[in-house]
Design an enzyme around this catalytic site. Structure first.
Site, mmCIF file in Angstrom:
data_model
loop_
_atom_site.group_PDB
_atom_site.id
_atom_site.type_symbol
_atom_site.label_atom_id
_atom_site.label_comp_id
_atom_site.label_asym_id
_atom_site.label_seq_id
_atom_site.Cartn_x
_atom_site.Cartn_y
_atom_site.Cartn_z
ATOM 1 N N LYS A 34 -4.897 67.170 27.359
ATOM 2 C CA LYS A 34 -3.553 67.094 26.759
ATOM 3 C C LYS A 34 -2.982 68.461 26.392
ATOM 4 O O LYS A 34 -3.674 69.458 26.319
ATOM 5 C CB LYS A 34 -3.564 66.122 25.576
ATOM 6 C CG LYS A 34 -3.532 64.674 26.089
ATOM 7 C CD LYS A 34 -3.406 63.634 25.012
ATOM 8 C CE LYS A 34 -3.360 62.242 25.673
ATOM 9 N NZ LYS A 34 -3.523 61.154 24.717
ATOM 10 N N ARG A 64 -11.651 58.505 25.692
ATOM 11 C CA ARG A 64 -10.844 58.210 26.890
ATOM 12 C C ARG A 64 -10.584 59.516 27.631
ATOM 13 O O ARG A 64 -9.817 60.351 27.162
ATOM 14 C CB ARG A 64 -9.527 57.547 26.463
ATOM 15 C CG ARG A 64 -8.620 57.169 27.627
ATOM 16 C CD ARG A 64 -7.287 56.639 27.122
ATOM 17 N NE ARG A 64 -6.442 56.228 28.220
ATOM 18 C CZ ARG A 64 -5.690 57.074 28.932
ATOM 19 N NH1 ARG A 64 -5.662 58.355 28.645
ATOM 20 N NH2 ARG A 64 -4.952 56.623 29.918
HETATM 21 N N1 HH2 Z 1 -3.177 58.648 26.264
HETATM 22 C C1 HH2 Z 1 -2.502 58.430 27.395
HETATM 23 C C2 HH2 Z 1 -2.363 57.131 27.910
HETATM 24 N N2 HH2 Z 1 -2.958 56.085 27.297
HETATM 25 N N3 HH2 Z 1 -4.298 55.232 25.557
HETATM 26 C C3 HH2 Z 1 -4.995 55.423 24.437
HETATM 27 N N4 HH2 Z 1 -5.608 54.387 23.814
HETATM 28 N N5 HH2 Z 1 -5.119 56.679 23.869
HETATM 29 C C4 HH2 Z 1 -4.540 57.770 24.430
HETATM 30 O O1 HH2 Z 1 -4.648 58.879 23.860
HETATM 31 C C5 HH2 Z 1 -3.776 57.605 25.636
HETATM 32 C C6 HH2 Z 1 -3.673 56.290 26.178
HETATM 33 C C7 HH2 Z 1 -1.849 59.580 28.108
HETATM 34 O O2 HH2 Z 1 -2.702 60.118 29.060
HETATM 35 P P1 HH2 Z 1 -2.679 59.776 30.634
HETATM 36 O O3 HH2 Z 1 -2.935 58.324 30.855
HETATM 37 O O4 HH2 Z 1 -3.599 60.667 31.341
HETATM 38 O O5 HH2 Z 1 -1.232 60.197 31.120
HETATM 39 P P2 HH2 Z 1 0.072 59.383 31.472
HETATM 40 O O6 HH2 Z 1 0.496 58.645 30.235
HETATM 41 O O7 HH2 Z 1 1.031 60.452 31.897
HETATM 42 O O8 HH2 Z 1 -0.253 58.416 32.574
#
Ligand code: HH2
Length: 279
Positions: free
Chosen positions: A221, A255
């Site tokens: 992040k 995660r």
């Molecule tokens: N962060 C993201 C998405 N889902 N769910 C939980 N429980 N906690 C988190 O910190 C979290 C999440 C964002 O990361 P990512 O899925 O890699 O990116 P994007 O939202 O751009 O798909």
């Protein structure tokens, strides 16, 4: 270390949740796993590397992102859930805020709903998880992805996020969700400055004290980029540092996109803390 809370999700704590984003626009892996076959291969690889859960997402929630329609999200996510649920022995989680996506994914073999809106985005979501008895992760987010990074403000970030999660837990319980179905997540990067994220990480023990498994999502992040001056793919070691900090505070589920380094860090840290070498 604190005793792990009982949870209807069938995994040991601490555990790694591996991320597969079936999206064109996720901030770090957008477009890489948009084809179902690529997403399936990535899910299988993450399980081989040590993931105890695979989290499938069909809608990016990165700062500034636009929402996706339910039929498009289903088109992305369902074939991957079906194929993975057949092939892996670990629970599949679906990162969605939509009740219809959750219901169909649970029907296709998913075992956990990861709702970054904490049951706020879709009024029917709470009924789906209550009715189907699915574990659900309640995450804190200030505002919506489109605008959440525009000057986020808290009176006290730790108190405010804790209060939010307590309110969401009470809401879920009042609507028929069993307590052991609930997991909580402070929502690193969701409407937070670098300092807010670091303060939350410094006080994770207060989230552990809520008595529910704490999910931590720091992987690649922006706040890591702000510290290191690096791009998402270069933030793996920074992510590992937060995994170890989280473990020491008693967090339960990590995660991450990069399963192997985080899994190995957990194993070594646990061996030091508990004397279990695994040899
Ligand atoms: N962060 C993201 C998405 N889902 N769910 C939980 N429980 N906690 C988190 O910190 C979290 C999440 C964002 O990361 P990512 O899925 O890699 O990116 P994007 O939202 O751009 O798909």
């Amino acid at each position: 270390m604190t005793v792990a809370p009982t949870c209807s999700l069938d995994i040991a704590f601490p555990s790694i949740m591996g991320v597969v984003n079936v999206t064109p626009d996720s901030f770090s892996d957008g477009g890489r796993f948009l084809a179902a076959a690529d997403a399936l291969a990535q899910g299988l690889a993450l399980v081989r590397e040590g993931a105890a859960i695979v989290d499938i997402g069909g809608e990016s929630t990165r700062p500034g992102s636009e929402p996706v329609a339910a039929d498009e999200e289903l088109r992305r996510v369902l074939p991957v859930v079906e194929a993975l649920a057949d092939r892996v022995g670990v629970p599949i989680s679906v990162d969605t805020t939509k009740a219809e996506v959750a219901r169909r994914a649970l029907g296709a073999g998913a075992a956990l709903i990861n709702d970054v809106s904490a049951l706020r985005a879709d009024p029917e979501m709470v009924e789906v998880v209550a009715e189907l008895g699915a574990p659900v992760c309640l995450m804190h987010m200030l505002g919506a992805p489109k605008t959440m990074q525009q000057d986020p403000h808290y009176d006290d970030v730790v108190d405010d996020v804790l209060q939010f999660l307590e309110e969401r837990m009470a809401f879920a319980l009042a609507r028929g969700v069993a307590e052991d179905q609930l997991l909580v997540d402070p929502g690193i990067g969701f409407g937070k400055t670098v300092e807010h994220n670091l303060t939350l990480l410094r006080h994770l023990d207060r989230f552990v004290a809520l008595g529910r498994p704490v999910v931590l999502g720091t992987s690649r992040k922006r706040f890591l980029g702000a510290i290191l001056g690096s791009e998402p793919g270069e933030r793996v070691i920074g992510t590992v540092a937060t995994t170890v900090v989280g473990l020491l505070a008693g967090a339960h589920v990590f995660r991450v996109h990069d399963v192997k380094p985080n899994f190995e860090a957990l194993r070594v840290a646990l061996a030091v803390l508990e004397g279990a070498s695994g040899a």
